[in-house]
Design a protein around this motif. Structure first.
Motif, PDB file in Angstrom:
ATOM      1  N   THR A  97       0.829  -1.200   0.000  1.00 13.14           N
ATOM      2  CA  THR A  97       0.000   0.000   0.000  1.00 13.14           C
ATOM      3  C   THR A  97       0.867   1.255   0.000  1.00 13.14           C
ATOM      4  OG1 THR A  97      -1.722  -1.174   1.232  1.00 13.14           O
ATOM      5  CG2 THR A  97      -1.851   1.211   1.183  1.00 13.14           C
ATOM      6  N   LEU A  98       1.919   1.252   0.812  1.00  8.15           N
ATOM      7  CA  LEU A  98       2.813   2.408   0.889  1.00  8.15           C
ATOM      8  C   LEU A  98       3.466   2.695  -0.459  1.00  8.15           C
ATOM      9  CD1 LEU A  98       5.253   3.297   3.721  1.00  8.15           C
ATOM     10  CD2 LEU A  98       6.144   3.109   1.413  1.00  8.15           C
ATOM     11  N   ASN A  99       3.968   1.659  -1.114  1.00 13.71           N
ATOM     12  CA  ASN A  99       4.635   1.863  -2.402  1.00 13.71           C
ATOM     13  C   ASN A  99       3.679   2.418  -3.453  1.00 13.71           C
ATOM     14  OD1 ASN A  99       7.075   0.901  -1.394  1.00 13.71           O
ATOM     15  ND2 ASN A  99       6.608  -1.214  -1.959  1.00 13.71           N
ATOM     16  N   ASN A 100       2.452   1.899  -3.489  1.00 14.32           N
ATOM     17  CA  ASN A 100       1.482   2.403  -4.453  1.00 14.32           C
ATOM     18  C   ASN A 100       1.110   3.859  -4.178  1.00 14.32           C
ATOM     19  OD1 ASN A 100       1.317  -0.050  -5.814  1.00 14.32           O
ATOM     20  ND2 ASN A 100      -0.283  -0.827  -4.472  1.00 14.32           N
ATOM     21  N   VAL A 101       0.978   4.197  -2.903  1.00 13.70           N
ATOM     22  CA  VAL A 101       0.602   5.565  -2.535  1.00 13.70           C
ATOM     23  C   VAL A 101       1.730   6.536  -2.865  1.00 13.70           C
ATOM     24  CG1 VAL A 101       0.152   7.071  -0.560  1.00 13.70           C
ATOM     25  CG2 VAL A 101      -1.073   4.912  -0.768  1.00 13.70           C
ATOM     26  N   VAL A 102       2.985   6.164  -2.586  1.00 12.44           N
ATOM     27  CA  VAL A 102       4.123   7.039  -2.864  1.00 12.44           C
ATOM     28  C   VAL A 102       4.260   7.298  -4.357  1.00 12.44           C
ATOM     29  CG1 VAL A 102       6.640   7.178  -2.787  1.00 12.44           C
ATOM     30  CG2 VAL A 102       5.374   6.455  -0.760  1.00 12.44           C
ATOM     31  N   VAL A 103       4.053   6.269  -5.175  1.00 14.38           N
ATOM     32  CA  VAL A 103       4.147   6.437  -6.628  1.00 14.38           C
ATOM     33  C   VAL A 103       3.049   7.361  -7.138  1.00 14.38           C
ATOM     34  CG1 VAL A 103       3.925   5.231  -8.829  1.00 14.38           C
ATOM     35  CG2 VAL A 103       5.305   4.249  -6.999  1.00 14.38           C
ATOM     36  N   HIS A 104       1.868   7.267  -6.542  1.00 10.36           N
ATOM     37  CA  HIS A 104       0.719   8.037  -7.030  1.00 10.36           C
ATOM     38  C   HIS A 104       0.704   9.470  -6.516  1.00 10.36           C
ATOM     39  CE1 HIS A 104      -3.528   9.172  -7.636  1.00 10.36           C
ATOM     40  NE2 HIS A 104      -3.525   8.272  -8.591  1.00 10.36           N
ATOM     41  N   GLU A 105       1.220   9.696  -5.304  1.00  8.30           N
ATOM     42  CA  GLU A 105       1.138  11.021  -4.684  1.00  8.30           C
ATOM     43  C   GLU A 105       2.505  11.434  -4.138  1.00  8.30           C
ATOM     44  OE1 GLU A 105       0.660  14.392  -3.695  1.00  8.30           O
ATOM     45  OE2 GLU A 105      -1.310  13.587  -4.275  1.00  8.30           O
ATOM     46  N   PRO A 106       3.180  12.435  -4.743  1.00  6.45           N
ATOM     47  CA  PRO A 106       4.510  12.871  -4.275  1.00  6.45           C
ATOM     48  C   PRO A 106       4.516  13.406  -2.850  1.00  6.45           C
ATOM     49  CG  PRO A 106       4.036  13.719  -6.480  1.00  6.45           C
ATOM     50  CD  PRO A 106       2.759  13.129  -5.978  1.00  6.45           C
ATOM     51  N   TYR A 107       3.361  13.761  -2.319  1.00  4.87           N
ATOM     52  CA  TYR A 107       3.300  14.289  -0.954  1.00  4.87           C
ATOM     53  C   TYR A 107       3.891  13.309   0.054  1.00  4.87           C
ATOM     54  CZ  TYR A 107       1.260  15.853   3.484  1.00  4.87           C
ATOM     55  OH  TYR A 107       1.071  16.248   4.782  1.00  4.87           O
ATOM     56  N   PHE A 108       3.790  12.007  -0.221  1.00  3.37           N
ATOM     57  CA  PHE A 108       4.219  11.003   0.742  1.00  3.37           C
ATOM     58  C   PHE A 108       5.688  10.604   0.584  1.00  3.37           C
ATOM     59  CE2 PHE A 108      -0.375  10.538   0.621  1.00  3.37           C
ATOM     60  CZ  PHE A 108      -0.680  10.445   1.970  1.00  3.37           C
ATOM     61  N   THR A 109       6.389  11.156  -0.390  1.00  7.09           N
ATOM     62  CA  THR A 109       7.811  10.858  -0.530  1.00  7.09           C
ATOM     63  C   THR A 109       8.604  11.645   0.512  1.00  7.09           C
ATOM     64  OG1 THR A 109       8.066  12.610  -2.175  1.00  7.09           O
ATOM     65  CG2 THR A 109       7.595  10.391  -2.984  1.00  7.09           C
ATOM     66  N   GLN A 110       9.733  11.094   0.890  1.00  5.20           N
ATOM     67  CA  GLN A 110      10.579  11.760   1.882  1.00  5.20           C
ATOM     68  C   GLN A 110      11.487  12.763   1.169  1.00  5.20           C
ATOM     69  OE1 GLN A 110      13.042   9.165   4.251  1.00  5.20           O
ATOM     70  NE2 GLN A 110      12.907  10.532   6.023  1.00  5.20           N
ATOM     71  N   LYS A 111      11.486  14.004   1.632  1.00  7.80           N
ATOM     72  CA  LYS A 111      12.226  15.079   0.974  1.00  7.80           C
ATOM     73  C   LYS A 111      13.194  15.715   1.969  1.00  7.80           C
ATOM     74  CE  LYS A 111       8.070  16.187  -1.730  1.00  7.80           C
ATOM     75  NZ  LYS A 111       7.119  15.385  -0.912  1.00  7.80           N
ATOM     76  N   ILE A 112      13.969  16.660   1.443  1.00 10.54           N
ATOM     77  CA  ILE A 112      14.869  17.468   2.268  1.00 10.54           C
ATOM     78  C   ILE A 112      14.233  18.839   2.451  1.00 10.54           C
ATOM     79  CG2 ILE A 112      17.178  18.450   2.482  1.00 10.54           C
ATOM     80  CD1 ILE A 112      17.143  15.437   2.595  1.00 10.54           C
ATOM     81  N   ASP A 113      14.102  19.288   3.707  1.00 10.38           N
ATOM     82  CA  ASP A 113      13.462  20.574   3.954  1.00 10.38           C
ATOM     83  C   ASP A 113      14.450  21.713   3.760  1.00 10.38           C
ATOM     84  OD1 ASP A 113      15.055  20.619   6.201  1.00 10.38           O
ATOM     85  OD2 ASP A 113      13.431  20.228   7.622  1.00 10.38           O
ATOM     86  N   ALA A 114      13.996  22.941   4.053  1.00 10.17           N
ATOM     87  CA  ALA A 114      14.817  24.135   3.826  1.00 10.17           C
ATOM     88  C   ALA A 114      16.055  24.171   4.714  1.00 10.17           C
ATOM     89  CB  ALA A 114      13.980  25.391   4.059  1.00 10.17           C
ATOM     90  N   CYS A 115      16.045  23.444   5.822  1.00  7.95           N
ATOM     91  CA  CYS A 115      17.191  23.414   6.735  1.00  7.95           C
ATOM     92  C   CYS A 115      18.147  22.264   6.439  1.00  7.95           C
ATOM     93  CB  CYS A 115      16.697  23.299   8.180  1.00  7.95           C
ATOM     94  SG  CYS A 115      15.670  24.683   8.720  1.00  7.95           S
ATOM     95  N   GLY A 116      17.854  21.518   5.373  1.00  8.60           N
ATOM     96  CA  GLY A 116      18.716  20.404   5.029  1.00  8.60           C
ATOM     97  C   GLY A 116      18.438  19.131   5.798  1.00  8.60           C
ATOM     98  N   ARG A 117      17.323  19.071   6.503  1.00  3.87           N
ATOM     99  CA  ARG A 117      16.967  17.888   7.293  1.00  3.87           C
ATOM    100  C   ARG A 117      15.995  17.012   6.510  1.00  3.87           C
ATOM    101  NH1 ARG A 117      14.304  19.880  12.548  1.00  3.87           N
ATOM    102  NH2 ARG A 117      14.196  17.610  12.866  1.00  3.87           N
ATOM    103  N   GLN A 118      16.025  15.723   6.820  1.00  2.69           N
ATOM    104  CA  GLN A 118      15.072  14.809   6.220  1.00  2.69           C
ATOM    105  C   GLN A 118      13.662  15.114   6.747  1.00  2.69           C
ATOM    106  OE1 GLN A 118      15.271  12.458   3.979  1.00  2.69           O
ATOM    107  NE2 GLN A 118      17.468  12.165   3.689  1.00  2.69           N
ATOM    108  N   SER A 119      12.688  15.118   5.840  1.00  2.00           N
ATOM    109  CA  SER A 119      11.307  15.336   6.253  1.00  2.00           C
ATOM    110  C   SER A 119      10.726  14.048   6.822  1.00  2.00           C
ATOM    111  CB  SER A 119      10.466  15.812   5.062  1.00  2.00           C
ATOM    112  OG  SER A 119      10.448  14.806   4.055  1.00  2.00           O
ATOM    113  N   LEU A 120       9.473  14.065   7.138  1.00  2.00           N
ATOM    114  CA  LEU A 120       8.810  12.875   7.670  1.00  2.00           C
ATOM    115  C   LEU A 120       8.854  11.752   6.639  1.00  2.00           C
ATOM    116  CD1 LEU A 120       5.732  14.680   9.228  1.00  2.00           C
ATOM    117  CD2 LEU A 120       7.445  13.404  10.535  1.00  2.00           C
ATOM    118  N   SER A 121       9.064  10.552   7.102  1.00  2.00           N
ATOM    119  CA  SER A 121       9.154   9.405   6.204  1.00  2.00           C
ATOM    120  C   SER A 121       7.759   8.905   5.841  1.00  2.00           C
ATOM    121  CB  SER A 121       9.939   8.276   6.873  1.00  2.00           C
ATOM    122  OG  SER A 121       9.226   7.757   7.976  1.00  2.00           O
TER     123      SER A 121
END
Length: 321
Positions: A97-121
């Motif tokens: 379910t997680l893999n399908n959701v991440v592929v369909h919606e970029p909101y759920f991918t883990q990104k780097i925020d403005a401070c250079g920290r990893q966002s929520l997984s």
């Protein structure tokens, strides 16, 4: 194999009946959650930083590591039995379910925020969502373990509902096509119920957060606000009809009067069905139901031979079964 089965296999790596049932229940629960979210759509939303609000370092990297060590690493602290009990699904199904959701919606991918920290997984976001969906807890209650703020948890909930409905709604929240209908009728006839379409029943879902102004419209004999869900299930636990959320749906009869289940029958576009029982010919498919329902030609009640005057009144003999 019909087109629906082929499409489902594109989403999942195996055809486990247990996982298939879980995905149906998730889709139905998401549809119900979407209805509740729409009720609060007019409330004010947060936007940007708020003057005077204290910044909270939630240490999301640390708690992501704890979450992975608890459930998602090669040798987690909690075994698969604990995972299934707490998440109401297997870990493999969670990741599909997680893999399908991440592929369909970029909101759920883990990104780097403005401070250079990893966002929520993605694991943190989906864990928070499933905790709210499974236990009916508030968004703020997921903060201590998943480290999601209240607004982030609600936004995750909205995004997830939209993704699941877009991805799986057309397969798990739809009426049967001709191939499905033929399979249902054939299996029911083989089991001694010629041309039975499924089992019809209702259930009450409690609304713990129902606004006071609306409580009276959704309160019935349960003496608490509830949403009545109408569902039709087949022999293989496929829930192919769900209807709920009607204002004033205090009991099963009110929901049946507003349901879309018999629209095709009323409009004369239902599939042609013809069979004979006890020398009588019938041209409509039917559903198995309990004694509260009216004596319609499309409903067969559960007691065919009542043995007391009271049961003869409540459960009249129908269709010679």
């Amino acid at each position: 194999m019909n087109s629906r089965a082929k499409a489902i296999q594109n989403f999942f790596s195996d055809d486990s009946d247990d996982d298939d049932l879980h995905q149906q229940m998730v889709a139905m629960a998401v549809q119900h959650q979407t209805f509740l979210l729409e009720q609060y759509a007019q409330q004010s939303k947060h936007g940007g930083s708020v003057a005077g609000r204290e910044y909270k370092n939630r240490k999301r990297e640390k708690y992501h590591k704890n979450l992975m060590e608890d459930y998602f690493c090669e040798r987690p602290l909690y075994p698969p039995v604990d995972f299934r009990r707490r998440f109401r699904m297997r870990r493999e199904f969670f990741y599909r379910t997680l893999n399908n959701v991440v592929v369909h919606e970029p909101y759920f991918t883990q990104k780097i925020d403005a401070c250079g920290r990893q966002s929520l997984s993605p694991e943190q976001k989906l864990t928070a969502f499933f905790r709210m969906l499974t236990y009916g807890c508030s968004a703020d209650s997921t903060h201590e373990y998943c480290r999601l703020g209240e607004f982030t948890a609600l936004e995750c909930l909205r995004k997830f509902c939209s993704v699941i409905e877009a991805m799986y709604g057309q397969w798990y929240l739809c009426s049967p096509n001709l191939a499905d209908l033929y399979r249902l009728l054939h299996k029911a006839s083989h089991r001694g119920f010629p041309d039975m379409l499924g089992s019809l029943d209702y259930m009450h879902w409690e609304r713990k957060k129902c606004p006071t102004a609306w409580a009276g419209q959704f309160t019935g004999y349960k003496h608490k606000p509830t949403v009545v869900l109408e569902a039709v299930a087949s022999y293989d636990t496929w829930i192919w009809h769900a209807f709920f959320g009607v204002v004033g749906s205090n009991n099963d009869i009110n929901v049946l009067a507003r349901s879309l289940l018999f629209n095709d029958v009323v409009n004369g576009v239902s599939p042609h069905i013809q069979y004979v029982v006890s020398g009588n010919e019938y041209n409509l498919g039917y559903y198995l139901a309990d004694g509260i329902y009216p004596g319609w030609a499309t409903l067969v009640k559960m007691i065919s031979q009542p043995d007391t005057p009271k049961r003869k009144t409540i459960f009249p003999k129908t269709r010679g079964l």
